[in-house]
Design a protein around this motif. Structure first.
Motif, PDB file in Angstrom:
ATOM      1  N   ILE A   1       7.338  -5.732   4.735  1.00 59.93           N
ATOM      2  CA  ILE A   1       6.745  -4.413   4.964  1.00 59.93           C
ATOM      3  C   ILE A   1       7.054  -3.476   3.788  1.00 59.93           C
ATOM      4  CG2 ILE A   1       6.895  -2.344   6.421  1.00 59.93           C
ATOM      5  CD1 ILE A   1       7.242  -4.233   8.818  1.00 59.93           C
TER       6      ILE A   1
ATOM      7  N   GLU B   1       4.643  -4.759   0.893  1.00 58.05           N
ATOM      8  CA  GLU B   1       3.196  -4.638   1.076  1.00 58.05           C
ATOM      9  C   GLU B   1       2.751  -3.237   1.503  1.00 58.05           C
ATOM     10  OE1 GLU B   1       1.316  -6.888   0.096  1.00 58.05           O
ATOM     11  OE2 GLU B   1       2.307  -8.820   0.264  1.00 58.05           O
ATOM     12  N   THR B   2       3.615  -2.505   2.211  1.00 58.57           N
ATOM     13  CA  THR B   2       3.176  -1.278   2.875  1.00 58.57           C
ATOM     14  C   THR B   2       3.911  -0.029   2.398  1.00 58.57           C
ATOM     15  OG1 THR B   2       2.602  -2.576   4.836  1.00 58.57           O
ATOM     16  CG2 THR B   2       2.839  -0.202   5.138  1.00 58.57           C
TER      17      THR B   2
ATOM     18  N   ARG C   1      -3.829   6.007   4.202  1.00 59.84           N
ATOM     19  CA  ARG C   1      -2.419   5.605   4.310  1.00 59.84           C
ATOM     20  C   ARG C   1      -1.552   6.848   4.115  1.00 59.84           C
ATOM     21  NH1 ARG C   1      -1.109   0.154   3.836  1.00 59.84           N
ATOM     22  NH2 ARG C   1      -2.940  -1.184   3.803  1.00 59.84           N
TER      23      ARG C   1
ATOM     24  N   ASP D   1      -3.042   0.964  12.172  1.00 58.87           N
ATOM     25  CA  ASP D   1      -2.485  -0.305  11.708  1.00 58.87           C
ATOM     26  C   ASP D   1      -3.473  -1.461  11.871  1.00 58.87           C
ATOM     27  OD1 ASP D   1      -0.625  -2.024  10.644  1.00 58.87           O
ATOM     28  OD2 ASP D   1       0.559  -2.200  12.479  1.00 58.87           O
TER      29      ASP D   1
ATOM     30  N   GLN E   1      -4.472  -3.882  10.032  1.00 62.14           N
ATOM     31  CA  GLN E   1      -4.093  -5.209   9.554  1.00 62.14           C
ATOM     32  C   GLN E   1      -2.718  -5.636  10.049  1.00 62.14           C
ATOM     33  OE1 GLN E   1      -5.251  -4.331   5.237  1.00 62.14           O
ATOM     34  NE2 GLN E   1      -6.008  -6.411   5.502  1.00 62.14           N
TER      35      GLN E   1
ATOM     36  N   GLU F   1       0.351  -4.304   9.913  1.00 60.24           N
ATOM     37  CA  GLU F   1       1.334  -4.272   8.832  1.00 60.24           C
ATOM     38  C   GLU F   1       2.696  -3.737   9.247  1.00 60.24           C
ATOM     39  OE1 GLU F   1      -0.054  -2.486   5.115  1.00 60.24           O
ATOM     40  OE2 GLU F   1      -2.066  -2.446   5.979  1.00 60.24           O
ATOM     41  N   THR F   2       2.772  -3.000  10.347  1.00 57.62           N
ATOM     42  CA  THR F   2       3.979  -2.226  10.629  1.00 57.62           C
ATOM     43  C   THR F   2       4.832  -2.780  11.762  1.00 57.62           C
ATOM     44  OG1 THR F   2       2.878  -0.753  12.211  1.00 57.62           O
ATOM     45  CG2 THR F   2       2.772  -0.146   9.874  1.00 57.62           C
TER      46      THR F   2
END
Length: 779
Positions: free
Chosen positions: A515, A518-519, A699, A728, A730, A732-733
């Motif tokens: 995370i 990527e985030t 984002r 969210d 995809q 991701e979190t």
């Protein structure tokens, strides 16, 4: 969603409330806890460990060199050894005693780890389960025969379970060294029934043994600047804190055994047949795995047992440990691999039952892992990397033990294949964490298992874009993070105290780092900082604070909130969309205003009786008697007058250029309210679906929660009308509840199953075996 209007002129407003300092207060404040700096939660920087995360100007660490001779008794499953340890006191502290690890004593019936876990009965129990209840009756554990200094003078020692203290007759001062000579032996344990990291596996069908010798010699414990002696007992879970040094090891084994070990063999020419040695030389430049010991030779070796012995000699430089494998059942293949411009010999050792999988995949997975990890950390520094099939998963410098056996007909399931690739990647990857970046596994399992699992995930995805990685993707940690609080503990928990060891020490930290990459930080910032951590702490002893500080120091990203939430807490991510309000700028165009006003009037005036009367053709009084009608009966209250048009024209001409641009943009403003239900603060990743079917994603940094950690409202301006919003998109979190991530709400299907699948042993075949079915075999 009801649309509301914004009226010009637009005003820029400032808060009328004074700014006030807000102390971190977990007892009522709605903010000021999750975004505070870690402060006293990590150790203070000092001359040994800088505030930037780099080793300090006076950083030091100890060193231990080993000269070992060991003899393997294949008839009695006994190992006898003699070693000389040269220990260097590089610390600023005078030492009056030394601590050594005797890990084999974990099998001793008197060790605490044999008794301090709870136990229960079940309908189906393995011999390992039963032995755990009965306790061992075997004579297991290290027997110290003789312990002297370098001159042969006896030294006093005390054995406390898996630790041994040696009392020095003379204080070992800073800068001095001491030699220890130890003679010892122990009965090798059956790791298939008694557990443990090392031991033997017996193959009943051919009457032979596979020896995986690990934690097999008395070895120095770590003495460090941040905790002194790491002499916490080994109980079988928390692994090792070890000191770097050089090894010279002689292993005397049956003459028909093949030996693979940490480091480089010094006498292959004497140990191998002429043709085998020739193959070894050819493998030095081979780009495909070449069998040094072939399957036919391994099978032939099972037909008889040698009565003589050979002594294999290995040397390894700057390693923290030494392990080896010995058996007459081994195929051995090797190939040269170019890793960052350096030749590394990638090799595999495996029995006939693993041949269909290991011959095709193992050595190539070793090579791929070295390349992937080197790209993400530091170039692999050692000359060799070995994968051994041993029906388990365990790692040591330059050698690791893995699983991956085919069915008797040579077929295997896809699950077995992928499981094998995953475990080889993981165990070979441990060369980097913790064999090179040498964290204290006994204290912080996640620093080797979690970081390694994260790198494993990247390597798996680079191996095959469709590889079914079990750990790393954010959504795969959800089931763990939404467990009841009494079943959870922070990542920053000692190994021995963790309930769900795999999710906590492997999956959650790997997910957190994924995370981050990527985030939170993005790949460029993360990759630079992560490589910097590996570079700074290669061949040293890092702590969690050194990782946390380096990641921030090298990226200029404040991550204290992230470490605090993901590593020191147990709260999950659960963000909900509470409400959405839609606003448009009031154009003041009388035609538009009139139309909207009429629609609103009709909506307010309408009711069920009015609708039904009209549908039934009721004769209304004012229609039957026209004298009841007056001016208002025919008056159009929504008609646009010339005066309205004039006012509108004057309004438009009065707009400033900036106001005119906004006016012409026809922007849609959406005020969205969010709740942080889970508690773990997280970025807002918002996907907008527009009326024309197109989508876009916004984002928003997790810092949006810094002034209110539970509720936040934010306005978004969009050129097009929005029909759906999703948080969210995809996954991701690691949001644990996706049902509240949509506006309008979307019902997500739930699943149920009639039978709960029984968990299979690690490495066993799961699911169908289509390969076997295609060959006409029986399941």
């Amino acid at each position: 969603m009801k649309m509301k209007y914004l009226w010009l002129p637009l005003l820029c407003c400032s808060s009328a409330y004074p700014l006030m300092a807000q102390d971190a207060n977990p007892n009522g404040s709605n903010h000021g806890t999750r975004f505070e700096q870690l402060g006293t939660m990590i150790q203070d920087p000092n001359m040994y460990r800088s505030a930037s995360g780099v080793p300090g100007p006076k950083y030091w660490q100890q060193r231990a060199d080993y000269d070992i001779s060991a003899t393997l008794d294949d008839a009695a499953q006994k190992l006898t050894g003699a070693e000389t340890i040269t220990y260097y006191n590089n610390s600023p502290d005078p030492l009056t005693y030394l601590w050594l690890q005797l890990d084999e004593n974990e099998h001793n019936a008197k060790s605490d780890n044999q008794h301090f876990d709870g136990s229960h009965m079940s309908d189906k129990m393995s011999m390992r389960d039963v032995n755990g209840l009965l306790g061992t009756t075997k004579d297991l554990g290290v027997k110290i025969v003789k312990l002297t200094d370098g001159s042969g003078n006896a030294l006093h020692y005390t054995v406390n379970q898996t630790m041994m203290r040696i009392d020095l007759p003379k204080t070992l001062m800073p800068g001095e060294q001491v030699k220890l000579k130890i003679d010892w032996w122990y009965n090798i344990s059956d790791r298939m029934t008694e557990g443990g990291r090392g031991g033997y596996e017996y193959f009943k069908e051919d009457g032979n043994y596979l020896y995986t010798m690990s934690q097999w010699y008395p070895r120095m414990a770590v003495y460090s600047d941040f905790q002194g002696w790491q002499n916490k007992q080994f109980t079988g879970r928390g692994e090792f804190a070890l000191t770097f040094g050089n090894f010279h090891v002689k292993m005397t084994v049956p003459a028909d055994h093949v030996v693979g070990a940490t480091g480089e063999c010094q006498n292959y020419k004497e140990m191998l047949s002429g043709v085998q040695f020739q193959r070894w030389q050819q493998a030095q430049s081979s780009k495909e795995p070449l069998e040094v010991v072939t399957l036919d030779e391994a099978k032939k070796g099972l037909q008889s047992k040698a009565t003589t012995t050979k002594t294999w000699v290995y040397e390894a430089q700057n390693v923290r440990d030494f392990a080896w494998v010995s058996s007459r059942r081994l195929v051995w293949d090797a190939m040269a691999t170019n890793v960052e411009g350096k030749k590394v010999m990638a090799m595999s050792y495996y029995g006939p039952e693993a041949y269909p999988l290991y011959r095709r995949y193992s050595t190539k997975v070793v090579a791929h892992t070295l390349k992937s990890y080197s790209a993400h950390t530091i170039p692999y520094p050692y000359p060799v990397a070995i994968s051994v099939e041993a029906a388990n998963g365990m790692e040591y410098p330059m050698i690791c033990f893995n699983y991956g056996r085919a069915e008797k007909d040579g077929t295997y399931s896809e699950a077995t294949k992928n499981g094998m690739i995953g475990v080889i990647t993981h165990e070979v990857g441990h060369n980097f964490f913790p064999m090179i970046v040498n964290s204290d596994e006994r204290q912080w399992s996640w620093m080797d298992e979690g970081l390694n699992t994260f790198c494993q995930f990247m390597a798996e995805q680079e191996w095959d874009n469709n590889f079914p990685s079990g750990r790393g993707p954010a959504h795969k940690i959800v089931d763990y993070m939404k467990m009841p609080k009494d079943k959870l503990e922070p990542i920053m928990t000692n190994s021995e105290n963790i309930i769900q060891f795999g999710p906590n020490a492997y999956a959650k930290p790997a997910t957190a780092l994924n995370i981050l990459r990527e985030t939170i930080m993005g790949r460029e910032l993360f990759d630079f900082a992560f490589r910097e951590y590996a570079r700074r702490w290669a061949f040293k002893h890092p702590t969690p604070a050194d990782l946390f500080r380096t990641m921030e120091d090298a990226s200029a990203v404040d991550l204290d909130w992230f470490w605090r939430g993901w590593f020191f807490g147990i709260e999950p991510v659960d963000v909900a969309i509470d409400s959405v309000k839609w606003y448009r700028l009031n154009t003041q165009d009388p035609a538009v205003v009139s139309s909207d006003d009429k629609a609103a009037y009709d909506l307010k005036a309408d009711h069920i009786a009015r609708t039904r009367n009209r549908a039934e053709g009721v004769k209304f009084a004012v229609e039957q008697d026209t004298s009841l009608q007056d001016f208002y009966s025919k008056w159009d209250r929504f008609a646009v007058t010339d005066s309205d048009k004039t006012k509108y024209s004057q309004f438009v001409s009065s707009l400033t250029p900036e106001e005119k641009r906004l006016y012409d943009s026809k922007k849609n403003f959406y005020e969205v309210s969010f709740s942080n239900i889970g508690g773990l603060v997280s970025p807002l990743i918002i996907e907008w679906t527009f009326a024309d079917g197109t989508k876009e994603t916004d984002r928003i940094s997790a810092y949006i929660w810094r002034k209110d950690e539970y509720h936040v409202t934010k306005v978004f301006a969009k050129d097009k009308e929005v029909v759906a919003i999703k948080l969210d998109p995809q996954r991701e979190t690691a949001d644990i509840d996706e049902t509240n991530n949509n506006w309008p709400r979307v019902a997500l299907p739930s699943k149920f199953e009639l039978f709960r699948q029984q968990e299979r042993p690690r490495g066993s075949t799961a699911g169908p075996n289509p390969m076997q079915q295609a060959r006409g075999g029986q399941q």
